[in-house]
Write a protein that holds these residues in place. Structure first.
Motif, short mmCIF file in Angstrom:
data_model
loop_
_atom_site.label_atom_id
_atom_site.label_comp_id
_atom_site.label_asym_id
_atom_site.label_seq_id
_atom_site.Cartn_x
_atom_site.Cartn_y
_atom_site.Cartn_z
N ILE A 143 -29.39 -3.85 -24.53
CA ILE A 143 -30.31 -3.21 -25.48
C ILE A 143 -30.15 -1.68 -25.43
N ALA A 144 -29.79 -1.19 -24.24
CA ALA A 144 -29.63 0.28 -24.07
C ALA A 144 -28.58 0.84 -25.03
N THR A 145 -27.63 0.01 -25.43
CA THR A 145 -26.56 0.50 -26.32
C THR A 145 -27.15 1.08 -27.61
N ARG A 189 -24.18 7.27 -21.65
CA ARG A 189 -23.91 8.60 -22.21
C ARG A 189 -23.27 9.53 -21.19
N GLY A 190 -23.16 9.07 -19.95
CA GLY A 190 -22.43 9.84 -18.93
C GLY A 190 -23.14 11.09 -18.45
N THR A 191 -24.46 11.06 -18.42
CA THR A 191 -25.19 12.24 -17.93
C THR A 191 -25.32 12.20 -16.39
N ASP A 192 -25.78 13.30 -15.83
CA ASP A 192 -25.98 13.38 -14.38
C ASP A 192 -27.36 12.80 -14.05
N ALA A 217 -33.84 3.52 -19.64
CA ALA A 217 -33.46 4.94 -19.57
C ALA A 217 -32.21 5.10 -18.70
N TYR A 218 -32.20 4.40 -17.57
CA TYR A 218 -31.06 4.50 -16.66
C TYR A 218 -29.76 4.10 -17.37
#
Ligand code: F6R
Length: 355
Positions: A206-208, A338-341, A331-332
């Motif tokens: 679903i995160a996609t 998205r490749g965030t830190d 969120a994780y």
């Protein structure tokens, strides 16, 4: 962040440990150091914290109102300290903080104390500045939270508020039968959280939809609204997707203008008295061709939606605690895609010790 999300069953066990008193269908909160008479004198409860601590306070305020039938309200400590608040001796103040070092929350506690009112803390870090300033309260014992964003302390704080609300309720009008019902539900939480964590793959799928968007909305009604607030805050913090939370009933007063086919909305849909109202909200969004995703209880959703995340049913008062869990994983996974830190989001610090 993922490790700390996974630690939540144990974190909840630790908040509960030694604090359930089944013999009297109540809870035992040693660190409160407030006599029953002092608690009975309180006419109102005011909860102060920042960010997720404030939102956990919103969950807490609803629990206190429902179980103890005493007016309770949460306010960002950062706002409270600047607006020369009216501080009343018959209001009980509660300060909430993971780090125990947040400057705005500390300043709010000092203002409350300076004006002579009673305050206690719901704090994770033992011996921290706010814990010492309050001098009494509940420690969460959630263990160190290292990722910048709050996950296990949010959940643990909500559980701590449930313990306090049951305690205050049982001093007032909450029946022994209702106390026992809630104690049983609290004891069941860790296993229910495990069942939610086991759905991670589904939540990642679903995160996609949220990873591709620039804007997302989170809506909830009554007890579902703080769940939406925390879901939106978590998403924006770790994935940098613009996420806004709205009370479901407010949609038609403005935000509906923003609903469009490229903007997903997450609807908090508990099986409660407001279920059909929330289903109408889904229909309003679908009529504007907005994609809809729901976090709900196991039973068919009566209208078509684009994605469903199910959580086990608790007692209605405790449902928000479980409904929030999948939103942390959402969120994780959006952030991961998205490749965030994730553990150190830009511009944020774990402990905000400055004004
Ligand atoms: C959200 C987050 C922040 C903190 C806030 C208060 O994920 O981590 O919003 O909740 O800065 O911090 P504490 O609880 O340490 O007072």
């Amino acid at each position: 962040m993922r490790k700390e999300i996974a630690e939540q069953p144990d974190a909840i066990r630790r908040v509960l440990s030694g604090r359930l008193e089944p013999r009297f269908s109540t809870t035992h909160l040693g660190g409160l150091e407030l006599a029953a008479r002092e608690l009975l004198e309180a006419k109102r409860v005011k909860i102060l914290g920042c960010g997720s601590a404030y939102i956990a306070g919103c969950v807490g305020a609803q629990l206190i109102e429902q179980l103890a039938r005493i007016p309770a309200h949460a306010e960002p400590a950062s706002e409270f300290r600047y607006r020369n608040p009216v501080i009343e001796a018959d209001t009980l103040y509660i300060a909430v903080s993971q780090s125990g070092e947040t400057f705005d929350t500390l300043s709010a506690v000092q203002e409350v104390k300076r004006k002579g009112a009673r305050v206690f803390g719901i704090i994770n870090s033992v011996g921290s500045t706010i814990a010492r300033e309050c001098g009494r309260g509940l420690y969460l014992h959630a263990g160190p939270e290292v990722a910048v964003v709050s996950t296990k302390t949010f959940t643990s704080t909500a559980v701590a508020f449930a313990l306090f609300a049951i305690y205050l309720g049982r001093l007032r009008d909450l029946s022994a039968a209702n106390g026992a019902r809630l104690l049983a539900a609290l004891s069941a939480l860790p296993a229910q959280v495990e069942a939610i964590l086991a759905q991670e793959d589904r939540i990642a799928t679903i995160a996609t939809a949220f990873a591709k968007t620039r804007d997302a909305y989170f809506v909830g009604r009554a007890a579902g609204y703080p769940v939406a607030m925390e879901g939106a805050l978590k998403l924006k913090e770790v994935s940098y997707v613009h996420a806004e939370a709205y009370p479901a009933s407010e949609l038609k007063h403005g935000p509906l203008a923003l609903i469009a086919p490229e903007t997903p909305t997450l609807i908090v849909l508990p099986r409660d008295d407001l279920f059909s109202k929330n289903v109408s909200t889904i229909e309003e969004i679908r009529a504007r061709r907005g994609p809809t995703y729901v976090v709900t209880h196991p039973q068919p959703v009566p209208v078509p939606v684009d994605g469903v995340i199910e959580v086990p049913k608790s007692e209605p008062e405790l449902d928000p605690i479980l409904l929030n869990l999948p939103l942390q994983l959402l969120a994780y996974h959006v952030a991961l895609q998205r490749g965030t830190d994730i553990d150190k989001p830009r511009n944020l610090a774990k402990s905000v010790t400055v004004e």
